[in-house]
Design a protein around this motif. Structure first.
Motif, mmCIF file in Angstrom:
data_model
loop_
_atom_site.group_PDB
_atom_site.id
_atom_site.type_symbol
_atom_site.label_atom_id
_atom_site.label_comp_id
_atom_site.label_asym_id
_atom_site.label_seq_id
_atom_site.Cartn_x
_atom_site.Cartn_y
_atom_site.Cartn_z
ATOM 1 N N GLY A 39 0.682 -1.090 0.059
ATOM 2 C CA GLY A 39 -0.110 -0.080 -0.131
ATOM 3 C C GLY A 39 0.810 1.317 -0.019
ATOM 4 O O GLY A 39 0.490 2.387 -0.020
ATOM 5 N N ARG A 40 1.986 1.144 0.394
ATOM 6 C CA ARG A 40 2.979 2.435 0.228
ATOM 7 C C ARG A 40 3.229 2.988 -1.052
ATOM 8 O O ARG A 40 3.285 2.082 -2.019
ATOM 9 N N LEU A 41 3.447 4.083 -0.953
ATOM 10 C CA LEU A 41 3.882 4.836 -2.329
ATOM 11 C C LEU A 41 5.326 5.316 -2.121
ATOM 12 O O LEU A 41 5.920 5.648 -1.197
ATOM 13 N N LYS A 42 6.335 4.735 -3.141
ATOM 14 C CA LYS A 42 7.564 5.046 -3.272
ATOM 15 C C LYS A 42 7.987 5.637 -4.789
ATOM 16 O O LYS A 42 7.490 5.295 -5.758
ATOM 17 N N GLU A 43 8.998 6.525 -4.588
ATOM 18 C CA GLU A 43 9.787 7.339 -5.741
ATOM 19 C C GLU A 43 10.760 6.343 -6.210
ATOM 20 O O GLU A 43 11.549 6.361 -5.507
ATOM 21 N N VAL A 44 10.997 5.998 -7.371
ATOM 22 C CA VAL A 44 12.136 4.869 -7.714
ATOM 23 C C VAL A 44 12.480 5.386 -9.143
ATOM 24 O O VAL A 44 11.933 5.907 -10.126
#
Length: 67
Positions: A39-44
């Motif tokens: 459920g987490r949002l991550k910038e990759v």
């Protein structure tokens, strides 16, 4: 000559991350916002997704992932 156009990764899945949308570029190259299965949002970075260096938001640390 400018930078090459980044490949559109929107909608693709890499490990447990689904690419949601493009983030503004940085000096490190193309960045993407990804939603992890937890459920987490991550910038990759795009290169980290494509070469398999990043498979989750970090929730897999200490756990073995098969897939």
């Amino acid at each position: 000559m400018g930078r090459p156009v980044a490949e559109d990764l929107k909608g693709r899945t890499f490990g447990m991350l689904r690419v949601v949308q493009r983030s503004p570029n940085s000096s490190y190259g193309a960045l993407w916002y990804c939603r992890c299965r937890c459920g987490r949002l991550k910038e990759v970075r795009a290169t980290a997704l494509k070469n398999g260096n990043v498979k989750s938001c970090g929730c897999l640390m200490g756990r073995k992932y098969i897939g």
